[in-house]
Design a protein around this motif. Sequence first.
Motif, PDB file in Angstrom:
ATOM      1  N   THR A 229     -30.419 -15.622  32.221  1.00  0.00           N
ATOM      2  CA  THR A 229     -31.183 -14.618  32.957  1.00  0.00           C
ATOM      3  C   THR A 229     -30.412 -13.304  32.916  1.00  0.00           C
ATOM      4  OG1 THR A 229     -30.159 -15.097  35.094  1.00  0.00           O
ATOM      5  CG2 THR A 229     -32.103 -16.388  34.512  1.00  0.00           C
ATOM      6  N   GLN A 230     -31.127 -12.218  33.081  1.00  0.00           N
ATOM      7  CA  GLN A 230     -30.498 -10.906  33.046  1.00  0.00           C
ATOM      8  C   GLN A 230     -31.248  -9.954  33.973  1.00  0.00           C
ATOM      9  OE1 GLN A 230     -27.782 -10.218  30.987  1.00  0.00           O
ATOM     10  NE2 GLN A 230     -27.592  -8.194  31.864  1.00  0.00           N
ATOM     11  N   VAL A 231     -30.525  -9.351  34.924  1.00  0.00           N
ATOM     12  CA  VAL A 231     -31.110  -8.291  35.735  1.00  0.00           C
ATOM     13  C   VAL A 231     -31.058  -7.007  34.917  1.00  0.00           C
ATOM     14  CG1 VAL A 231     -30.895  -6.905  37.829  1.00  0.00           C
ATOM     15  CG2 VAL A 231     -30.467  -9.372  37.914  1.00  0.00           C
ATOM     16  N   ILE A 232     -32.220  -6.381  34.717  1.00  0.00           N
ATOM     17  CA  ILE A 232     -32.304  -5.192  33.864  1.00  0.00           C
ATOM     18  C   ILE A 232     -32.067  -3.928  34.670  1.00  0.00           C
ATOM     19  CG2 ILE A 232     -33.754  -3.895  32.261  1.00  0.00           C
ATOM     20  CD1 ILE A 232     -32.982  -6.646  31.248  1.00  0.00           C
ATOM     21  N   THR A 233     -32.744  -3.803  35.794  1.00  0.00           N
ATOM     22  CA  THR A 233     -32.595  -2.602  36.616  1.00  0.00           C
ATOM     23  C   THR A 233     -32.615  -2.973  38.096  1.00  0.00           C
ATOM     24  OG1 THR A 233     -34.989  -2.215  36.605  1.00  0.00           O
ATOM     25  CG2 THR A 233     -33.695  -1.062  34.936  1.00  0.00           C
TER      26      THR A 233
ATOM     27  N   ARG B  15     -38.420  -0.544  26.632  1.00  0.00           N
ATOM     28  CA  ARG B  15     -37.330  -0.457  25.657  1.00  0.00           C
ATOM     29  C   ARG B  15     -36.086  -1.192  26.151  1.00  0.00           C
ATOM     30  NH1 ARG B  15     -35.737   5.476  24.778  1.00  0.00           N
ATOM     31  NH2 ARG B  15     -37.852   5.494  23.946  1.00  0.00           N
ATOM     32  N   GLU B  16     -35.750  -0.982  27.446  1.00  0.00           N
ATOM     33  CA  GLU B  16     -34.559  -1.634  28.008  1.00  0.00           C
ATOM     34  C   GLU B  16     -34.740  -3.142  28.077  1.00  0.00           C
ATOM     35  OE1 GLU B  16     -31.842  -0.149  29.996  1.00  0.00           O
ATOM     36  OE2 GLU B  16     -32.306   1.909  29.420  1.00  0.00           O
ATOM     37  N   ILE B  17     -35.938  -3.558  28.424  1.00  0.00           N
ATOM     38  CA  ILE B  17     -36.209  -4.984  28.570  1.00  0.00           C
ATOM     39  C   ILE B  17     -36.055  -5.705  27.238  1.00  0.00           C
ATOM     40  CG2 ILE B  17     -38.019  -6.672  29.097  1.00  0.00           C
ATOM     41  CD1 ILE B  17     -39.086  -4.564  31.129  1.00  0.00           C
ATOM     42  N   PHE B  18     -36.720  -5.204  26.202  1.00  0.00           N
ATOM     43  CA  PHE B  18     -36.691  -5.908  24.925  1.00  0.00           C
ATOM     44  C   PHE B  18     -35.367  -5.721  24.195  1.00  0.00           C
ATOM     45  CE2 PHE B  18     -41.266  -5.992  25.707  1.00  0.00           C
ATOM     46  CZ  PHE B  18     -41.510  -7.330  25.422  1.00  0.00           C
ATOM     47  N   ARG B  19     -34.626  -4.675  24.523  1.00  0.00           N
ATOM     48  CA  ARG B  19     -33.276  -4.543  23.963  1.00  0.00           C
ATOM     49  C   ARG B  19     -32.423  -5.732  24.385  1.00  0.00           C
ATOM     50  NH1 ARG B  19     -31.017   0.415  26.165  1.00  0.00           N
ATOM     51  NH2 ARG B  19     -32.071   1.492  24.467  1.00  0.00           N
ATOM     52  N   GLU B  20     -32.518  -6.107  25.673  1.00  0.00           N
ATOM     53  CA  GLU B  20     -31.748  -7.244  26.167  1.00  0.00           C
ATOM     54  C   GLU B  20     -32.234  -8.560  25.562  1.00  0.00           C
ATOM     55  OE1 GLU B  20     -28.976  -7.310  28.137  1.00  0.00           O
ATOM     56  OE2 GLU B  20     -29.062  -5.155  27.740  1.00  0.00           O
ATOM     57  N   VAL B  21     -33.529  -8.684  25.412  1.00  0.00           N
ATOM     58  CA  VAL B  21     -34.084  -9.901  24.826  1.00  0.00           C
ATOM     59  C   VAL B  21     -33.563 -10.094  23.407  1.00  0.00           C
ATOM     60  CG1 VAL B  21     -36.212 -11.039  24.090  1.00  0.00           C
ATOM     61  CG2 VAL B  21     -36.158  -9.783  26.262  1.00  0.00           C
ATOM     62  N   ILE B  22     -33.610  -9.032  22.616  1.00  0.00           N
ATOM     63  CA  ILE B  22     -33.158  -9.110  21.223  1.00  0.00           C
ATOM     64  C   ILE B  22     -31.648  -9.313  21.162  1.00  0.00           C
ATOM     65  CG2 ILE B  22     -32.940  -7.782  19.089  1.00  0.00           C
ATOM     66  CD1 ILE B  22     -35.656  -6.452  19.886  1.00  0.00           C
ATOM     67  N   ARG B  23     -30.909  -8.620  22.035  1.00  0.00           N
ATOM     68  CA  ARG B  23     -29.444  -8.722  22.029  1.00  0.00           C
ATOM     69  C   ARG B  23     -28.974 -10.139  22.302  1.00  0.00           C
ATOM     70  NH1 ARG B  23     -24.975  -7.778  25.478  1.00  0.00           N
ATOM     71  NH2 ARG B  23     -26.272  -7.536  27.321  1.00  0.00           N
ATOM     72  N   HIS B  24     -29.710 -10.870  23.127  1.00  0.00           N
ATOM     73  CA  HIS B  24     -29.317 -12.238  23.463  1.00  0.00           C
ATOM     74  C   HIS B  24     -29.939 -13.285  22.532  1.00  0.00           C
ATOM     75  CE1 HIS B  24     -28.112 -10.282  27.250  1.00  0.00           C
ATOM     76  NE2 HIS B  24     -27.289 -11.303  27.375  1.00  0.00           N
ATOM     77  N   GLY B  25     -30.685 -12.838  21.546  1.00  0.00           N
ATOM     78  CA  GLY B  25     -31.250 -13.775  20.586  1.00  0.00           C
ATOM     79  C   GLY B  25     -32.379 -14.622  21.124  1.00  0.00           C
ATOM     80  N   ALA B  26     -33.032 -14.185  22.173  1.00  0.00           N
ATOM     81  CA  ALA B  26     -34.152 -14.944  22.735  1.00  0.00           C
ATOM     82  C   ALA B  26     -35.389 -14.756  21.868  1.00  0.00           C
ATOM     83  CB  ALA B  26     -34.438 -14.497  24.157  1.00  0.00           C
TER      84      ALA B  26
END
Length: 243
Positions: free
Chosen positions: A150-154, A166-177
């Motif tokens: 899980t990741q808190v974005i903001t 943009r911020e949401i999917f950056r985290e999704v892609i960064r974690h390989g989900a």
Amino acid sequence: MTYCLRVADIPTSERPRERLMAHGAKILATAELIAILLGTGQGPGKLSAIGLGQYILHELAKCDRDPLAVLRDVTPAELMQIPGIGPAKATTILAAIELGKRAFQSRPLDRTPIDSPVAAAAALSQDLMWQNQERFAVLLLDVKNCLLGTQVITIGTATETLAPPREIFREVIRHGATRVIVAHNHPSGNVEPSQADIDLTRKLLAAAQFLDIPLLDHLILGDGNHQSLREITALWDDYPQGD
């Protein structure tokens, strides 16, 4: 108060501890649960432990809120302003409240399948459920809907938060989900979506389509409840996710 006699004067079968042992905690009134924590009474009129429990709830209700809602965020200083409550009783009550929160907020183990809004809400409750500020978070999932993390974005204010796609999917892609569930909390406890929540969900679904990363749901959490936008809107019919 209703309970002015000592607990020792109550028939054994009717005492809070004995009733809990015989029938379980669910049947006890809130004042009786507090009485078990307090152990002893006193306060105005030398109340019993149950009477003092009732008195605490009465004092907390003076702010025109559910006393249990007040109790969740009460401070030691606020409790000790109530006659009959000193440091020992205040810390016992607060420890019990925190323990209850942690039990409710316990996360599933990593790689647990997230196969329902209930499971998703449980995984996110520690980050979102009881917060006093709005937070926006994501559940990161693999192709089998197993939890990667899980990741808190903001983190926003008491009434709003910003969650740019943009911020949401950056985290999704960064974690390989490969799949994602998004969620935010309403500190008010009202889990009905606002128009802004609907509009943001629409943007996220369109972005998820473009990136080929299915958005499985958008949850709103608060005050022990949750709401699934997928269950109550037609947005996923408008933006199919191929899930």
